[in-house]
Structures are given as C-alpha cells and as structure tokens.
Design a protein around this motif. Sequence first.
Motif, short mmCIF file in Angstrom:
data_model
loop_
_atom_site.label_atom_id
_atom_site.label_comp_id
_atom_site.label_asym_id
_atom_site.label_seq_id
_atom_site.Cartn_x
_atom_site.Cartn_y
_atom_site.Cartn_z
N LEU A 6 27.55 -17.51 -46.21
CA LEU A 6 27.09 -18.80 -45.71
C LEU A 6 28.14 -19.45 -44.81
CD1 LEU A 6 25.51 -20.31 -48.94
CD2 LEU A 6 24.29 -19.61 -46.89
N PRO A 7 27.68 -20.03 -43.70
CA PRO A 7 28.64 -20.71 -42.84
C PRO A 7 29.10 -22.03 -43.46
CG PRO A 7 26.41 -20.89 -41.95
CD PRO A 7 26.31 -20.09 -43.20
N ASP A 9 31.39 -24.17 -42.67
CA ASP A 9 31.73 -25.28 -41.79
C ASP A 9 30.50 -26.01 -41.28
OD1 ASP A 9 31.01 -22.97 -40.43
OD2 ASP A 9 32.06 -23.62 -38.60
N GLN A 10 29.30 -25.48 -41.56
CA GLN A 10 28.08 -26.12 -41.05
C GLN A 10 27.30 -26.79 -42.18
OE1 GLN A 10 26.02 -23.06 -38.92
NE2 GLN A 10 27.34 -23.26 -37.13
N GLY A 11 27.99 -27.19 -43.23
CA GLY A 11 27.34 -27.93 -44.31
C GLY A 11 26.51 -27.07 -45.23
N ALA A 12 26.84 -25.77 -45.34
CA ALA A 12 26.04 -24.87 -46.20
C ALA A 12 25.96 -25.35 -47.65
CB ALA A 12 26.60 -23.46 -46.13
N VAL A 15 23.20 -27.79 -47.87
CA VAL A 15 21.87 -27.17 -47.73
C VAL A 15 21.46 -26.55 -49.06
CG1 VAL A 15 20.52 -25.41 -46.51
CG2 VAL A 15 22.24 -26.74 -45.28
#
Lengths: 70, 237
Positions: A6-7, A9-12, A15
């Motif tokens: 999961l990425p 840095d993109q708020g995974a 999510v």
Amino acid sequence: MFADTLPGDQGAPYVVAAYLVFLALLLIYLAIMGIRVARMERDLTELDDLVRERRDTPPSPEQEPERIST
Amino acid sequence: MYGKGLRGLSVATIVVLVGAFAVAAFYAPLDADQGFRQKIFYLHVPLAIVALAGFIVAGLLAIQHLRTREPIWDLRSYVAIHISLILGVAVLVTGAIWAKTSWGVWWLWDEPTLVSFLIVFLLYGTYTPMRFAIEDRERQARYASVFAIAAGAFVPICFGAVRAQPQEVHPQTFGSGELPGSMWLTFLVCLAGMALLFYTLYRFEIATKLARGRLRSLRRQLLDDAPVQRRSAAPII
C-alpha cells in the motif's frame, strides 16, 4: 504483507480504516440481528413445548364432551 | 414465509459488494490529485446517495400509509428510515476519515455539504424518539408518516440548495465532467452494491419484524394473554 504494497504516503491507512469502519458497522448490525433471531427462536421453542404439552395431556373430565344417551 | 428469496438476495449482495470493492482497489486508476486516498470515494459517496435515497423512499412509503391506512406501509417506512440512519453513521464516519486524510481536519463547520448532511441525519435522529413518545399506536403511525413525508421532501430540496452554493473544499462529485470512464464504471458498480445492501438489510428487517409480530400474536392466542400495551417505537403488525 498487504501493508507493504500500500502506498503509505497517500493516506492508505485512512483508506483501510474507512473500509474497516464500514465492515465493523455491518458486523455490529448483523450481530444485533443474530441476537434478535436467537430470541425469536427461544420464544418459538417455548411455544412449541407448550403446544406439545397440551397435545400430550389428556383432557380433564369436565372438558370431555357430553355423551348422548340413546 | 417472510424471508422468501432472502438467501439469493444476500448472496447477490455479497458478490456484487465484494466485487465492487475489488474493482475499486485494483481496476480504478489512481486519482491524479488525491492519489490512493481517493479510493474512499467509492465507499463514501455510494453510501451517502443510498442513505439519502432511503430517506426519500421512506417518505413515499409514508404517503402510501396515509392513503391506505394499512400498518404494513408504516412498517416499511420505519424500516427504510432505520436502515438509512445506520448507513448515515457510516457516511459521517467515512467522510470524517476522508476529510482528515485530504484536508487535515476531521470536520469543517463552514462546508455546506457536510453540515447539511449532519442536519438531515440529526433530523431523522428525532424520528424514533418521536414515535416512542406517542403511546397511541394509530396516532403514532400517522404522525410518523407525516414526519417521514415532510423530512423526505426536505432532503432533495436541501441538497439541491447546497449544490447550488459554491463549495469551499468539498469536491462536486458530478457535473464537473472530470471523472474518467473507468472511475465512473467503478463508482456505478459500488453504487449498485450499496443499493443491493440497503435492499437486503431492509428485507431482513421487515422479515424479522413480521415474524416477531406473528410470534407475539401466536403467544397471545396460546396463553390467552391480554395484549400488553407497550410503548414502543417500532410499528407492530
């Protein structure tokens, strides 16, 4: 393992948290439904026992229908 | 008897919903602006649409109740509001999580979309206490139907007015024409899954309530019980 893909840095985590909250709410609702169904099953068993008890008990003399003498 | 077709419906709901989330995770492209965090969109927006649609449907069912005076329509309206409120909790929580990851705050009080949804949610939050406060069954059902119709009419008016306002930070989901085809398709699959979930929960709740009512009536007949006058929010059939 899944977390590694999961990425981050993109708020995974957020999510995943949002979807888990949805799942948790659904499970809580289903658990409440399960409790209600169990309570209904208990009531149904009680009524079932009552019906069986009445069927097995012979009727008392005063409840017997009057015989017609010929 | 009451749960006819529920097994198939439940399986269909699970398949469509799990499939929809898989499509959202693996097929839908990453948003250029928000990246991975935009995936909450496929959960939050269908939830919100279905919850609001449920409130409107409850109003329509309440109209039917007032027209026919049959308690089953009151029960249907009650259950639609009940399920929509549960989905409403999920909308508020997932929305707050999305706000935190996108804007850095859990809530924005000057954002019309957020506050209007909260107002609608709180409005419907008074529905059950209102029912509970009225002892007479017939009057309770009638007042509840009037409430459901008035509040159901308020929902589209409220959101129409909100959409006409310039948004501070909340994205306008539709109408901007910026959603690519694959995102649209994913969104529609998720919306279908959520609508199926609503309908399945609605059917389960109706089946449980009808079965419970029948059980209570059988119990009264067998035990020669006098009907117990209970103060309850749920309609009794």
